[in-house]
Design a protein around this motif. Structure first.
Motif, PDB file in Angstrom:
ATOM      1  N   SER A  91       0.804  -1.217   0.000  1.00 30.82           N
ATOM      2  CA  SER A  91       0.000   0.000   0.000  1.00 30.82           C
ATOM      3  C   SER A  91       0.841   1.274   0.000  1.00 30.82           C
ATOM      4  CB  SER A  91      -0.941  -0.008   1.210  1.00 30.82           C
ATOM      5  OG  SER A  91      -0.202  -0.136   2.406  1.00 30.82           O
ATOM      6  N   ASN A  92       2.141   1.167   0.348  1.00 29.94           N
ATOM      7  CA  ASN A  92       3.018   2.344   0.313  1.00 29.94           C
ATOM      8  C   ASN A  92       3.871   2.381  -0.953  1.00 29.94           C
ATOM      9  OD1 ASN A  92       4.801   0.301   0.783  1.00 29.94           O
ATOM     10  ND2 ASN A  92       5.818   1.262   2.546  1.00 29.94           N
ATOM     11  N   GLY A  93       3.643   1.436  -1.864  1.00 28.21           N
ATOM     12  CA  GLY A  93       4.367   1.411  -3.130  1.00 28.21           C
ATOM     13  C   GLY A  93       5.642   0.603  -3.121  1.00 28.21           C
ATOM     14  N   ASP A  94       6.088   0.156  -1.943  1.00 29.00           N
ATOM     15  CA  ASP A  94       7.337  -0.607  -1.868  1.00 29.00           C
ATOM     16  C   ASP A  94       7.091  -2.089  -2.133  1.00 29.00           C
ATOM     17  OD1 ASP A  94       8.861   1.617  -1.268  1.00 29.00           O
ATOM     18  OD2 ASP A  94       8.722   1.332   0.904  1.00 29.00           O
ATOM     19  N   ALA A  95       8.050  -2.726  -2.787  1.00 29.65           N
ATOM     20  CA  ALA A  95       7.991  -4.176  -2.978  1.00 29.65           C
ATOM     21  C   ALA A  95       8.066  -4.863  -1.622  1.00 29.65           C
ATOM     22  CB  ALA A  95       9.136  -4.641  -3.869  1.00 29.65           C
ATOM     23  N   VAL A  96       7.239  -5.886  -1.444  1.00 28.49           N
ATOM     24  CA  VAL A  96       7.221  -6.637  -0.195  1.00 28.49           C
ATOM     25  C   VAL A  96       8.368  -7.640  -0.226  1.00 28.49           C
ATOM     26  CG1 VAL A  96       5.887  -8.232   1.227  1.00 28.49           C
ATOM     27  CG2 VAL A  96       4.738  -6.356   0.038  1.00 28.49           C
ATOM     28  N   SER A  97       9.185  -7.653   0.815  1.00 30.05           N
ATOM     29  CA  SER A  97      10.338  -8.554   0.854  1.00 30.05           C
ATOM     30  C   SER A  97       9.916  -9.932   1.341  1.00 30.05           C
ATOM     31  CB  SER A  97      11.424  -7.985   1.778  1.00 30.05           C
ATOM     32  OG  SER A  97      10.977  -7.970   3.120  1.00 30.05           O
ATOM     33  N   THR A  98      10.787 -10.914   1.083  1.00 29.84           N
ATOM     34  CA  THR A  98      10.463 -12.293   1.453  1.00 29.84           C
ATOM     35  C   THR A  98      10.380 -12.471   2.959  1.00 29.84           C
ATOM     36  OG1 THR A  98      12.809 -12.838   1.335  1.00 29.84           O
ATOM     37  CG2 THR A  98      11.465 -13.286  -0.622  1.00 29.84           C
ATOM     38  N   ASN A  99      11.062 -11.623   3.717  1.00 30.09           N
ATOM     39  CA  ASN A  99      11.013 -11.753   5.174  1.00 30.09           C
ATOM     40  C   ASN A  99      10.031 -10.769   5.816  1.00 30.09           C
ATOM     41  OD1 ASN A  99      12.364  -9.407   4.768  1.00 30.09           O
ATOM     42  ND2 ASN A  99      14.175  -9.940   5.985  1.00 30.09           N
TER      43      ASN A  99
END
Length: 301
Positions: A91-99
């Motif tokens: 929702s903030n535009g950042d890619a979600v990391s695997t962790n």
């Protein structure tokens, strides 16, 4: 950098030029470079070192990643596939990391139905005939949880339903209108109907008006006389209810979200009266319900 238009004046705002190129000039007429611009409806652009709005992936900060489509607008609550890699942008535009697992709000925003909905009601089974109902409201590019309620569902749980199966139908359905005992009900734009003594839900499969609300002086016992369910508890299921519109799907009839009593439903979803009033008060014309057996299935809709 300034740009002077055909009348000789320095421009402000967005300027499209060339082959899908885009630049922006502020209120001081100066071109944006290496900075963001937020347009109407929370659309976010990023202008690079040459002043052009970027497309594709952008790495920035401490291992942060964002993505801009061919329209130059930042992705939020959606996926992007680049080469052999698939990313999800929160929702903030950042890619979600695997962790860093997706939040519930990110999952709701990634659903296909989120592209056309303003409210989404999720019903996730957690027992043989029990589920958790949550109401989600779209706010800009994000989704906010407004209600969480313990619910009862059909004796057969959530699954593939048919007439008489007592199974809550799996899938996504438009919430078309509310109805109940009172003359009026507070909604956020959804239409409301008051139950009268001649109000029936047609559940006779041989009737051409099957799976619709009809006002008749009489209907056979295959049909549901709605006013019979507006009496004192525990027979007050339709004191307030919302229609799950499954018309034409050949999976049964008369599926509603309604007031809960101590029993499983015959395929509807039920919550307590107070929560029912809260739910209805937030529903507009673009409301949908998604019924699933477990949280991972939400992504299918």
């Amino acid at each position: 950098m300034y740009y002077f238009g055909s009348n000789g004046d320095a421009i402000t705002g967005l300027r499209h030029y060339g082959n899908n190129k885009l630049e922006y000039y502020g209120a001081d007429h100066v071109q944006y470079r290496n900075r963001y611009y937020t347009a109407a409806k929370n659309k976010l652009y990023y202008f690079g070192g040459n002043g052009d709005a970027i497309t594709g992936l952008r790495h920035y900060g401490n291992n942060k990643l964002e993505f801009y489509g061919t329209d130059h607008i930042q992705y939020r609550n959606r996926y992007a596939t680049v080469g052999n890699h698939r990313y999800y942008f929160g929702s903030n535009g950042d890619a979600v990391s695997t962790n860093q697992p997706q939040t519930e709000a990110d999952i709701i925003g990634s659903m296909r139905v989120a592209q056309k909905a303003q409210q989404i009601v999720t019903v996730v089974q957690n027992g043989g005939s029990t589920a958790t109902l949550k109401l989600w409201q779209k706010q800009g590019n994000t989704w906010r949880n407004l209600l969480t309620s313990s619910s009862r569902i059909g004796n057969g749980g959530i699954g593939n339903s048919h007439e008489g199966s007592s199974t809550t139908p799996k899938g996504v359905y438009h919430l078309s209108f509310a109805f109940g005992k009172g003359a009026t009900a507070r909604t956020a734009g959804m239409s409301y109907r008051q139950i009268k003594s001649n109000s029936y839900w047609i559940e006779d499969q041989n009737d051409r008006q099957y799976n619709t609300w009809q006002n008749h002086s009489w209907a056979n016992n295959k049909n549901e006389h709605l006013i019979d369910y507006t009496k004192a508890a525990p027979h007050n299921q339709y004191e307030l209810a919302v229609v799950m519109d499954n018309h034409g799907q050949n999976n049964g009839s008369g599926f509603f979200i309604h007031v809960k009593n101590q029993w499983p439903t015959e395929g509807c979803v039920s919550i307590n009266l107070s929560d029912m009033r809260t739910l209805v008060s937030h529903l507009g014309t673009k409301a949908y319900v998604v019924d699933v057996q477990n949280p991972s299935q939400l992504k299918n809709y």
